[in-house]
Design an enzyme around this catalytic site. Structure first.
Site, short mmCIF file in Angstrom:
data_model
loop_
_atom_site.label_atom_id
_atom_site.label_comp_id
_atom_site.label_asym_id
_atom_site.label_seq_id
_atom_site.Cartn_x
_atom_site.Cartn_y
_atom_site.Cartn_z
N SER A 117 5.23 -1.85 5.93
CA SER A 117 5.13 -0.62 6.72
C SER A 117 4.07 -0.71 7.82
O SER A 117 4.03 0.15 8.70
CB SER A 117 4.82 0.58 5.82
N LYS A 154 -2.99 2.84 5.81
CA LYS A 154 -2.30 3.51 6.90
C LYS A 154 -3.31 3.94 7.98
O LYS A 154 -4.51 4.02 7.73
CB LYS A 154 -1.60 4.78 6.39
#
Length: 201
Positions: A117, A154
């Site tokens: 991701s 993230k």
């Protein structure tokens, strides 16, 4: 360290091929060859093995290599998911060397990336060096815990209604936690990523 370029060319290797053999990024090899960065002691040993040469052939001097650059070892504490949060594994799976300047910035540890991701910047198997802290600034790439076990890496954004964790890979959607979720789960910052070490092997 221009000798690295000469030795590499003698073996008809590209920077990418040499980087793959050592386990660093192509840009790292390029920085070694231009003198913008020096390989640590252990990677010089590996270069000597690959080229079949001596320390002085790599460093260009008949003096012992200055190991003060990257001699501080930090543990790599298992894995952090670059995707949906998952159970964090905190067993020590290896060690990374960092330089003294970075070591002085605070408590640091490594984490191994799993998932895609955070592509194209971070790939499965890469190591991130994390500075342990409980806060982060908007836009920083952070390691965030959900509850006591789930962890993810993230880009973090603090909003009036909570926290948003955004992947770099556009195939994945941002994860948003409301203020209430942040409090009850809880959602906490473990640290911020200060360095990425790409792995090609």
């Amino acid at each position: 360290m221009e000798n690295i370029a000469k030795l590499r060319k003698m073996h008809n290797w590209t920077q990418y091929q040499l980087a793959k053999l050592i386990g660093v990024s192509t840009s790292t090899v390029a920085m070694w060859e231009t003198g913008k960065r020096k390989p640590d002691y252990h990677r010089i040993v590996r270069l000597c093995e690959l080229f079949g040469c001596s320390f002085s052939d790599i460093t260009g001097a008949d003096i012992e290599y200055d190991m003060s650059g990257e001699t501080r070892q930090i543990p790599v504490l298992g894995y952090v998911r670059a995707g949906e949060p998952n159970t964090a594994v905190q067993n020590i799976i290896g060690y990374e060397n960092i330089n003294e300047e970075l070591a002085r910035t605070g408590e640091l540890f490594g984490l191994k990336i799993r998932g895609d991701s955070m592509e194209p910047k971070m790939s499965d198997g890469d190591i991130v060096i994390v500075k342990k802290q409980s806060t982060a600034e908007n836009g920083q790439i952070a390691v965030v815990m959900r509850g006591n076990e789930d962890a993810t890496v993230k880009r973090i954004t603090f909003r009036g209604d909570g926290i948003t964790l955004t992947p770099l890979n556009t195939a994945y959607k941002p994860i948003h936690y409301s203020k209430l979720e942040c409090k009850n789960l809880p959602v906490t910052v473990v640290g911020v990523v200060v360095e990425l070490r790409c792995k090609f092997i």
